[in-house]
Design an enzyme around this catalytic site. Structure first.
Site, PDB file in Angstrom:
ATOM      1  CG  ASP A  35      89.559  79.056  -3.175  1.00 34.82           C
ATOM      2  OD1 ASP A  35      89.189  78.153  -3.939  1.00 34.82           O
ATOM      3  OD2 ASP A  35      89.371  79.026  -1.935  1.00 34.82           O
ATOM      4  CE  LYS A  58     115.297  86.206  -1.460  1.00 35.25           C
ATOM      5  NZ  LYS A  58     116.514  85.999  -0.696  1.00 35.25           N
ATOM      6  CG  ASN A  96      96.534  74.088   0.894  1.00 35.91           C
ATOM      7  OD1 ASN A  96      96.821  72.931   1.146  1.00 35.91           O
ATOM      8  ND2 ASN A  96      96.127  74.466  -0.310  1.00 35.91           N
ATOM      9  CE  LYS A 134      83.614  73.744  -5.166  1.00 37.50           C
ATOM     10  NZ  LYS A 134      84.939  74.221  -5.521  1.00 37.50           N
TER      11      LYS A 134
HETATM   12  N1  CTP Z   1      88.338  72.718  -5.971  1.00 38.12           N
HETATM   13  C1  CTP Z   1      88.760  72.816  -7.272  1.00 38.12           C
HETATM   14  N2  CTP Z   1      89.282  73.975  -7.754  1.00 38.12           N
HETATM   15  C2  CTP Z   1      89.352  75.069  -6.963  1.00 38.12           C
HETATM   16  C3  CTP Z   1      88.925  74.993  -5.615  1.00 38.12           C
HETATM   17  C4  CTP Z   1      88.416  73.795  -5.150  1.00 38.12           C
HETATM   18  O1  CTP Z   1      88.694  71.826  -8.006  1.00 38.12           O
HETATM   19  N3  CTP Z   1      89.854  76.176  -7.440  1.00 38.12           N
HETATM   20  C5  CTP Z   1      87.755  71.448  -5.496  1.00 38.12           C
HETATM   21  C6  CTP Z   1      88.513  70.756  -4.395  1.00 38.12           C
HETATM   22  O2  CTP Z   1      89.427  69.816  -4.914  1.00 38.12           O
HETATM   23  C7  CTP Z   1      87.397  70.077  -3.615  1.00 38.12           C
HETATM   24  C8  CTP Z   1      86.207  70.996  -3.796  1.00 38.12           C
HETATM   25  O3  CTP Z   1      86.485  71.755  -4.967  1.00 38.12           O
HETATM   26  O4  CTP Z   1      87.037  68.841  -4.175  1.00 38.12           O
HETATM   27  C9  CTP Z   1      85.948  71.892  -2.627  1.00 38.12           C
HETATM   28  O5  CTP Z   1      87.095  72.645  -2.335  1.00 38.12           O
HETATM   29  P1  CTP Z   1      87.049  73.798  -1.222  1.00 38.12           P
HETATM   30  O6  CTP Z   1      88.370  74.485  -1.191  1.00 38.12           O
HETATM   31  O7  CTP Z   1      86.507  73.199   0.037  1.00 38.12           O
HETATM   32  O8  CTP Z   1      85.916  74.688  -1.844  1.00 38.12           O
HETATM   33  P2  CTP Z   1      85.887  76.136  -2.367  1.00 38.12           P
HETATM   34  O9  CTP Z   1      84.983  76.157  -3.572  1.00 38.12           O
HETATM   35  O10 CTP Z   1      87.261  76.654  -2.561  1.00 38.12           O
HETATM   36  O11 CTP Z   1      85.130  76.894  -1.184  1.00 38.12           O
HETATM   37  P3  CTP Z   1      85.722  77.550   0.176  1.00 38.12           P
HETATM   38  O12 CTP Z   1      87.209  77.622   0.014  1.00 38.12           O
HETATM   39  O13 CTP Z   1      85.049  78.855   0.224  1.00 38.12           O
HETATM   40  O14 CTP Z   1      85.279  76.645   1.288  1.00 38.12           O
END
Ligand code: CTP
Length: 401
Positions: A280, A290, A211, A343
């Site tokens: 995620d 590859k 990302n 969370k």
């Molecule tokens: N985070 C984490 N582990 C994951 C995804 C997210 O620890 N697998 C943490 C990020 O570091 C951040 C918080 O959770 O502090 C929110 O991350 P975000 O990507 O905004 O949240 P998601 O739960 O992934 O929700 P979405 O992508 O649906 O917005």
């Protein structure tokens, strides 16, 4: 952002080859707005000339206790009055010994005794055997108990050809230490784990899904937490940033590697700040070789969820106090409060992704159980310092500094 605007320091040079680095330190410190009065010992003038230091500082250089350019002939008193700090760099073995024992046989050692409340910072620079010598270590312990701040020394190659501890910090490291010295120590003694940057999920050995996180915000928070006196461990996904100074930096690539590193480090942590943009999902059918292109076809990728690192740490019994981040493209308030509750974290920091990604400035909004607080748009390091203060203010009483 002039970090040292309106500050004046006395910069003392003693005998050591690291004097040449101090010319650069002076210049870079001036970029931050500081005024510098240079004092040199006789030995320092063997390594770099007073003319060089005068030309760079733009002010008279002081060498002698009996300097009759000073109207009352008391340079040893006047120079530190109104100064914000004395920085002795390089500080030789001999000078540390003098300081530890209260000797005052030249201008610099005399003004260090006559300094009153002016803080004294020393940056040792010497051969590793001299640094490790019990006499030097005894003197350093005495200086610390007298309230002197040590900057370094670092480890590495030495001018004498040997390798070890005793090198002076590099000019920009010295500058970072000086800037940190002036920050309030609201998190002194706290152990903090920060995650930063993106994660990178393999498709095959050469292709990844990642990302757009630059890591700038997480690195700025790690620096601000260290400036506030914390012991910081940074766990970083792949970024283009240099590892921050003065803390261990654990490099990971995937979310699952980040998860393992975080779980190892948070056991002993007081605070966990999860700034990383963690993927995620990972590719469940990632290839070990590859993938080859086949005309008209695209590979069928299958995804499996990654662990939610923050939620897992927040749910640990006796775990650290947790701060989450959320970069959203819209409905920041709605998403952020919902995410904070989902969370299970006391503080969630939101920002708009379109403003935050790769930018040098950010506008943070803090969400907690009392509501929300908006910080102004500002450089990420400034925002990080404000956030660190906000964290210190919200820590439960037993954890508060
Ligand atoms: N985070 C984490 N582990 C994951 C995804 C997210 O620890 N697998 C943490 C990020 O570091 C951040 C918080 O959770 O502090 C929110 O991350 P975000 O990507 O905004 O949240 P998601 O739960 O992934 O929700 P979405 O992508 O649906 O917005």
């Amino acid at each position: 952002m002039a970090e040292l605007a309106n500050k004046r320091i006395v910069l003392g040079l003693t005998g050591g080859i690291a004097c040449y680095k101090v010319a650069e330190f002076l210049r870079r410190a001036q970029d931050e707005g500081v005024t510098v009065d240079v004092v040199m010992t006789d030995a320092a003038t063997r390594f770099i000339t007073p003319v060089t230091m005068q030309a760079l500082s733009g002010r008279p250089v002081f060498l002698d206790t009996w300097d009759n350019r000073v109207p009352n002939n008391m340079a040893h008193i006047n120079l530190t009055r109104g100064a914000d700090a004395i920085v002795v760099a390089p500080a030789s073995t001999d000078f540390l010994a003098k300081l530890a024992h209260g000797m005052a046989d030249d201008l610099l050692s005399t003004l260090c005794l006559a300094k009153g409340l002016c803080p004294l910072l020393v940056a040792p620079a010497m051969n590793r055997e001299m640094w490790l010598h019990p006499a030097t270590q005894r003197n350093v312990a005495l200086l610390k108990s007298d309230g002197v701040t040590l900057l370094g020394p670092a480890e590495g190659d030495q001018a004498c050809g040997e390798t070890g501890s005793g090198r002076m910090l590099e000019p920009l490291e010295l500058l970072e230490e000086l800037i940190a010295f002036f920050q309030p120590k609201r998190l002194a003694g706290k152990r903090i784990v920060v995650t930063a940057g993106p994660t990178s999920e393999d498709i095959d050995p050469v292709r990844v899904i990642t990302n757009r996180s630059s890591g700038k915000m997480g690195y700025a928070i790690a620096r601000a937490a260290r400036e506030a006196g914390a012991d910081v461990v940074l766990i970083s996904g792949p970024t283009a940033l240099p590892p921050p100074f003065g803390m261990p930096c654990i490099a990971v690539r995937s979310a699952r590697q980040m998860h393992t590193a975080v779980m190892n480090e948070v056991q002993a942590a007081d605070i966990f700040i999860s700034v990383a943009a963690v993927a995620d999902w990972h590719v469940a059918n990632a290839s070990t070789h590859k993938l080859k292109k086949q005309a008209g076809q695209a590979p069928a990728l299958e995804f499996a969820p990654n662990p939610d690192i923050l939620a897992e740490v927040a749910a640990m019994p006796n775990g650290p106090w947790c701060v989450g981040f959320a970069a959203e493209t819209d409905k920041l308030r709605e998403h952020a409060q919902a995410k904070r509750q989902r969370k299970g974290v006391p503080l969630l920091v939101g920002n708009l992704a379109q403003m935050a990604m790769d930018a040098d400035d950010t506008a943070l909004v803090l969400f907690d159980d009392k509501g929300e607080e908006s910080l102004p748009a500002q450089p990420k390091l400034q925002a990080a310092r404000q956030l660190v203060q906000a964290i210190a203010a919200r820590l439960p009483r037993a954890d508060a500094p």
